[in-house]
Design an enzyme around this catalytic site. Structure first.
Site, PDB file in Angstrom:
ATOM      1  N   ASP A   1      27.881  70.445  -9.764  1.00  0.00           N
ATOM      2  CA  ASP A   1      27.458  70.614 -11.150  1.00  0.00           C
ATOM      3  C   ASP A   1      25.956  70.913 -11.151  1.00  0.00           C
ATOM      4  O   ASP A   1      25.284  70.734 -10.131  1.00  0.00           O
ATOM      5  CB  ASP A   1      27.754  69.315 -11.906  1.00  0.00           C
ATOM      6  CG  ASP A   1      27.303  69.366 -13.357  1.00  0.00           C
ATOM      7  OD1 ASP A   1      27.479  70.414 -13.982  1.00  0.00           O
ATOM      8  OD2 ASP A   1      26.762  68.359 -13.846  1.00  0.00           O
TER       9      ASP A   1
ATOM     10  N   ASP B   1      27.716  64.344 -11.866  1.00  0.00           N
ATOM     11  CA  ASP B   1      27.187  63.088 -12.419  1.00  0.00           C
ATOM     12  C   ASP B   1      27.790  62.712 -13.749  1.00  0.00           C
ATOM     13  O   ASP B   1      27.482  61.640 -14.267  1.00  0.00           O
ATOM     14  CB  ASP B   1      25.671  63.204 -12.588  1.00  0.00           C
ATOM     15  CG  ASP B   1      25.287  64.101 -13.750  1.00  0.00           C
ATOM     16  OD1 ASP B   1      24.371  63.744 -14.499  1.00  0.00           O
ATOM     17  OD2 ASP B   1      25.911  65.169 -13.904  1.00  0.00           O
TER      18      ASP B   1
ATOM     19  N   ASP C   1      32.766  66.086 -14.794  1.00  0.00           N
ATOM     20  CA  ASP C   1      32.894  66.426 -13.368  1.00  0.00           C
ATOM     21  C   ASP C   1      33.987  65.621 -12.671  1.00  0.00           C
ATOM     22  O   ASP C   1      34.244  65.838 -11.480  1.00  0.00           O
ATOM     23  CB  ASP C   1      31.561  66.168 -12.646  1.00  0.00           C
ATOM     24  CG  ASP C   1      30.416  66.966 -13.239  1.00  0.00           C
ATOM     25  OD1 ASP C   1      30.615  68.153 -13.524  1.00  0.00           O
ATOM     26  OD2 ASP C   1      29.330  66.392 -13.424  1.00  0.00           O
TER      27      ASP C   1
END
Length: 1225
Positions: free
Chosen positions: A422, A854, A858
């Site tokens: 990400d 995080d 995700d």
């Protein structure tokens, strides 16, 4: 009468005719089973008897895996699901039959020890869960009983109970919020136990229930709750409260979830809605998908190979017995009728079958029973001692060490080939700062971002550092400098009214909670995301200070509005909040000014805001879009701001629909979105905000290092393409030397088709366009790859194109193109698409993947990959809770993969191969004896020798190998990331390596057997007697134990005191055991076989000669092989060892975290470093000069340099002369 009315009247008649006389009793008794609306439940508050009919679950929870009754059966079932354990159970049963040549204890003892260790571990873990459950279930809470609050344990709560929760207390169940000691029926809660977010959230009770706060008043509360059935959705709730003949809609704002805690509120009163395992938090406590490492799956194949070897050995023995058994061998006593069918020459087939089973029990040691439990122990210690306590992965700012949440995947970290990451909060800091803005077509903000500096450097332009004025404002969330807007200067701009709307939108359109003193210097903002806090902080610095919030009002202290220097406190009534979600991508607030003006303020993604603007002002829209693109190119996160003036009639009409949608029990979210569309249109554009999210420290260097290690990195982000590309440039993921393939839906042709509004035609056209672009890019990529020095390739694709590219007909083409690219950037992608891309590479390319993120978006990507890494950042802990490993910063991936992952892969590979070698060697000596024993199944070793071989005499050294072996130091592992490629190629666990170990097992077993058995051909003892079978087998076993343990030294790259203790201790353990075992006579005949044998052997010189010569001869082959391999075919790490063999070991492998609670992070770091062991490795491998230096370093820079045989002597002489000069000096 409706179904719901019939249910209510019936229950009223049954339970509450006296307390609620206003209800009409029904003449029909419905019995215990009550009809309810499908998918919903009805709860009667403060009425146990009515709720008892529905038989709701209790509030006691259990997270244990076993109970007292199920521990043994369920625990044993779990253990015997492993093929090796099941195999040894069958062998143990077989060894209890008359055909077994060995005592059952030979197989039962090691199996029992392994099962005992595993079961004790399971029991200990489950006991900890039980203790935790016990503490939680017995936590006291105040429950309304009669006219007072009574303290009862959580486990006794029932659905419908009215309870009181005090400040800082946890909610024991999912509660309907009725009343609070705060003004206007609000309370503040912290949800860190659910999602890790520590920012406070506001909850508001229905106005009708605000008064039910005291026991006397609350006793009168009789409400009926109709709500959805228990589910695991933390952020949704639909229901109605029927109270005083009114139906009041319930939303998540009235639901207090179990596990959350009450903050800044004296106490609240609530009704229990869901209990125990039906609460939302308990329904979310499902296990993370079980993952097995690739090496472990290959280990299963090795076990199958050993099964095949066992079968072949037994088949050879069985055929041999069928051939050998013959009456002509008179000394076998086979004349006449033979009662033992296993030795009956008249039925050779039965002899072969029975001998087959006999040999299976005899050769069962070829399967290493302690392998799995040893590997589990090694991995567990690696996790808790090495990974969790590595100082190089400790983040002092947040006091966060690395965390291995599972130990199953340690070695998988050493073979990762693809990383999916990400962007926000993973590559960047997720510390948002208001940086620039566009208001009324004018750009404000003079700062230069990191991305812009990187762009300038790539273009050869040098930026001079801007000196900010001394009076410039910079605080957390605000890094903006432009004198045209600051300190009321915006009043002098050409568009002051637009500026005013811009600032008011920032100050009003949000869900932020203020905390602390109502002054600009001391107030703090609790926001759901850092973006929101940054926008509200910006409004404060522009003179629109949001300082107080109630459920219906927002208070803003406005400066310089009417005239310069004048400050007004303005209350804005919040009529409706249309909340942000991933589908809407926008947030709106309907507010009422003090003068009665009704305004809708909206902020959101440019793509959704522009679709909802009114006609006209095209030039303004075009300029703002250009500004958005400019901000995106600078790596900034953008939002568009718009507003709409509402008439009272329009609003009243719309609000009725909104209330109706909000009261709906079915599809409430969908209906609310549809109603929002009715008012979020014909808006007037105000401008755009640009927020900077800076890169984390060390990200570019980390990505460059990982790329040199052969790892390909893909960025999967929801940001715009321009932002994603520029972040990729800043991270060294993409550079100007790369050939970039860009597949985008933002083309004139696609926009033209989309304007026509036919969704079917749009889908067909985009799919064809994506197919064409993929074919074109793939052909060009193949041409470049076939060229001699073609550039590296990079692919950039947006979410809309990716949706069609993931279609089964195009998936293969996308995969081929992606695998040929060094870097891939997917922008504007959804969480589902992140998981789909990860699965595409994982399943399609059969490569080992790692996902790192995080946030909650995700989680699916993290769970889809072979290894999931969670960043413990600012978006809560959802990613961490779903991950296999957790780290605080992206740059720690370097240590996690290149150091711990690589070491774990090499160590576990060696452990598995060593187990394979030592068990095969031991079993083959028994196999060679079978030929001497006429294939009769006669055992060569005593039963206890065989039982303790794996458990006591050879188990400890292999644990030391798995824990402490280190080919190169941590600093060298990071200095030469190319070493990691050996894991990608699976260099250390290939079938060719297994074959080499097998060859040496055969060689050594022949040495053990034939060298020792030759001693039986002539008298050896002082009395002139020859050695017997048990004397020879004891001597052979002594040689096996000595050689197998010493062989481990040749596998070690470094030797510590633990290696010496384990190896010499294991050999000593054998001698202690045999001294005691053979020195004591018992009534058991099997023991008397070896009685006094060791003492007889030690009285001869042949024994001492054998235990010296036999291991030397056996290990000579290994020594020569490793010498030749190291000299002529060195591994990369061996080259590095030679280069740095004169340098002291930096001992950075185990910089353990030893932080005491009374130390600051920096003091703790210093203390931990000071406490590190200073002993250095005494061995770094063989001191051979390798001819592979030039080829290794040439490969690093992409140049092919073949090895030259004549170069070996020259290099060796140079190195020797250099070392002599050093010594002289």
């Amino acid at each position: 009468m409706s179904g719901w009315d019939r249910v209510r009247s019936s229950r009223s008649r049954l339970t509450r005719n006296q307390t609620l006389p206003d209800r009409q009793p029904s003449s029909v008794r419905l019995g215990r089973i009550q009809p309810q609306a499908p998918g919903h439940r009805t709860i009667y508050c403060n009425d146990h008897e009515a709720n008892a009919i529905a038989k709701f679950k209790g509030n006691s929870v259990s997270t244990t895996k076993y109970s007292v009754l199920t521990f043994l059966p369920k625990g044993l079932f779990e253990q015997f699901r492993r093929v090796a354990n099941l195999y040894f159970l069958m062998i143990s049963i077989l060894s209890s039959t008359p055909i077994s040549p060995v005592s059952p204890i030979t197989n039962v003892a090691p199996l029992s020890i392994v099962l005992l260790i595993s079961m004790v571990k399971e029991a200990f873990e489950d006991w900890k869960r039980f203790q935790n459950d016990l503490a939680i279930n017995n936590t006291p809470v105040d429950v309304l009983q009669g006219l007072k609050w009574e303290s009862v344990p959580w486990k006794k709560l029932q659905v419908g109970d009215i309870i009181r929760v005090k400040q800082d207390g946890f909610f024991p169940a999912d509660l309907l919020f009725l009343a609070s000691t705060n003004v206007d029926g609000v309370c503040y809660i912290e949800t860190s136990n659910l999602d890790g977010e520590t920012n406070l959230k506001i909850r508001k009770a229905l106005e009708k229930t605000w008064d039910y706060l005291t026991p006397e008043k609350t006793t009168e509360f009789r409400g009926e709750v109709q709500c959805e059935q228990p589910n695991n959705s933390l952020y949704t709730f639909t229901g109605n409260l029927i109270f005083q003949k009114q139906t009041l809609p319930l939303s998540p704002n009235q639901l207090l979830l179990r596990g959350c805690s009450l903050r800044n509120t004296e106490y609240i009163v609530g009704a229990v809605i869901y209990t125990g395992h039906e609460t939302k938090v308990m329904m979310n406590t499902m296990n993370v998908p079980s993952k097995r490492s690739t090496l472990e799956r290959k280990l299963d194949k090795l076990i199958l190979a050993l099964f095949a070897t066992l079968f072949i050995m037994c088949l050879i023995g069985a055929i041999g017995s069928g051939i050998f058994i013959n009456r002509k061998y008179y000394y076998l006593g086979l004349e006449g009728k033979v009662e033992d069918r296993q030795f009956d020459p008249s039925n050779r087939f039965v002899v072969m079958i029975l001998t087959m089973f006999t040999l299976i029990t005899l050769f069962s040691t070829i399967i290493p029973i302690s392998l799995y439990v040893s590997i589990e122990g090694i991995k567990f210690i690696q996790s808790i001692q090495f990974i969790n306590q590595d100082m190089d992965m400790y983040h002092a700012e947040t006091n966060t060490p690395a965390l291995a949440r599972t130990s199953n995947l340690n070695e998988e970290l050493g073979q990762v080939e693809y990383i999916f990451t990400d962007k926000t909060g993973t590559l960047t800091r997720n510390l948002m700062e208001f940086f620039k803005s566009s208001i009324g077509g004018e750009v404000y903000g003079t700062g230069v971002t990191e991305i812009e500096r990187g762009l300038a450097q790539r273009s050869g332009i040098e930026f001079e550092e801007d000196q900010k004025p001394a009076n410039s404002v910079h605080e957390k969330g605000f890094n903006f400098d432009d004198s045209r807007l600051m300190r009321g200067a915006w009043r002098n701009e050409p568009n002051p009214d637009m500026c005013k709307e811009f600032f008011r939108c920032l100050a009003i359109c949000h869900t932020v909670l203020p905390e602390g003193d109502e002054s600009p210097e001391k107030i703090t903002y609790q926001a759901a995301s850092p973006d929101e806090a940054a926008l509200v902080t910006a409004a404060k610095n522009f003179g629109f200070f949001f300082y107080r919030r109630t459920p219906t009002m927002i208070y803003v202290r406005e400066s310089h509005v009417e005239k310069m220097g004048k400050i007004l406190d303005v209350p804005y009534e919040i009529l409706n909040v249309l909340e942000f979600n991933s589908t809407r991508k926008r947030q709106s607030v309907v507010c009422k000014y003090p003068d009665g003006r009704l305004v809708l303020y909206c902020k959101g993604a440019d793509s959704v805001i522009y679709e909802r603007l009114s006609e006209g002002n095209n030039d303004f829209k075009k300029v703002t879009r250009q500004h958005l693109e400019q901000f995106g190119s600078a790596g900034l996160r953008t939002l568009c701001l718009a507003y709409r003036n509402l008439s009272a009639d329009m609003y009243e009409s719309w609000n009725e629909k909104f209330i109706h949608a909000k009261s709906s029990l079915r599809d409430r979210e969908k209906k609310l979105d549809e109603v929002a569309e009715l008012i979020e249109k014909d808006m007037i554009l105000i401008g755009a905000t640009a927020i900077e999210d800076k890169l984390q420290e060390g990200v570019p260097d980390c990505i460059e290092t990982l790329s040199r290690a052969g790892i390909k990195i893909w960025v999967l982000t929801g940001d715009k393409m321009e932002t994603a590309i520029n972040i990729a440039y800043a991270c060294n993921l993409i550079n100007n030397d790369m050939k970039q393939f860009i597949i985008s839906s933002d083309t004139d042709e696609i926009r033209e088709v989309e304007d026509k509004g036919d969704p079917v035609e749009v889908a067909r056209f985009i799919k064809d366009a994506v197919k064409t672009q993929l074919q074109k890019c793939l052909e060009e990529a193949q041409q470049l790859l076939h060229s001699f020095s073609g550039p590296k390739l990079a692919l950039v694709i947006d979410g809309k194109c990716l949706m069609y590219a993931l279609d089964p007909s195009l998936r293969g083409m996308l995969l081929n193109l992606s695998l040929n690219c060094t870097s891939v950037v997917c922008c504007r992608v959804s969480p589902l698409q992140k998981a789909q891309v990860t699965s595409l590479v994982k399943k399609g390319a059969k490569k080992i993947t790692l996902s790192i993120g995080d946030g909650a978006n995700d989680v699916s990507m993290i769970q889809a990959a072979h290894v999931g890494i969670g960043i413990s950042g600012l978006e809560g802990m959802q990613a961490v809770m779903a991950s296999d490993f957790a780290i605080a910063q992206f740059r720690f991936l370097t240590d996690l993969l290149l150091v711990h992952g690589r070491w774990s892969y090499i160590r576990i590979s060696k452990v598995v191969l060593y187990f394979f070698y030592k068990n095969l060697t031991f079993t083959l000596t028994q196999f060679w004896f079978t030929f001497q024993a006429g294939f009769s199944g006669q055992r060569f070793y005593d039963d206890w020798f065989q039982a303790f071989y794996n458990v006591f005499f050879t188990s400890l050294p292999v644990l030391m190998l798995g824990l402490f072996d280190k080919d190169v130091s941590a600093s060298l592992s990071k200095k030469y990331p190319q070493l990691y490629m050996e894991g990608l190629k699976n260099v250390y666990f290939k079938w060719s390596i297994v074959a080499v170990y097998a060859v040496f097992s055969v060689y050594q077993s022949l040495i053990f057997f034939y060298f020792v058995t030759t001693s039986g051909s002539s008298p050896q003892t002082s009395s002139g007697k020859m050695f017997g079978l048990w004397d020879i087998s004891t001597m052979a076993f002594t040689c096996v134990v000595t050689t197998v343990n010493l062989r481990l030294l040749l596998s070690c790259n470094n030797i510590t005191k633990w290696h010496h203790i384990s190896i010499w201790g294991s050999i000593l353990a054998w001698f202690v055991f045999i001294f005691i075992y053979s020195g004591v006579m018992t009534k058991y005949d099997r023991q008397e076989n070896v009685f006094w044998s060791i003492y007889i052997l030690m009285s001869t010189s042949f024994f001492y000669l054998a235990i010296v010569v036999v291991p030397l001869v056996a290990l000579a082959g290994d020594f020569l092989y490793q010498g030749v391999q190291r000299w002529f075919f060195p591994y990369d790490y061996q080259i590095i060892q030679e280069l740095h063999r004169h340098e002291p070991d930096d001992n950075k492998s185990a910089r353990l975290l030893q932080i005491e609670s009374n130390l600051t992070p920096e003091q703790a770091r210093t203390y931990a470093i000071a406490q590190l062991p200073q002993q250095r490795s005494k061995h770094t491998g063989f001191a051979f000069d390798s001819p592979g230096y030039e080829s290794f370093f040439a490969a690093q820079v992409g140049v092919y340099a073949p090895q030259k045989a004549w170069d070996v002597a020259r290099r060796a002489s140079v190195m020797r002369s250099r070392s002599k000069k050093t010594q002289k000096s």
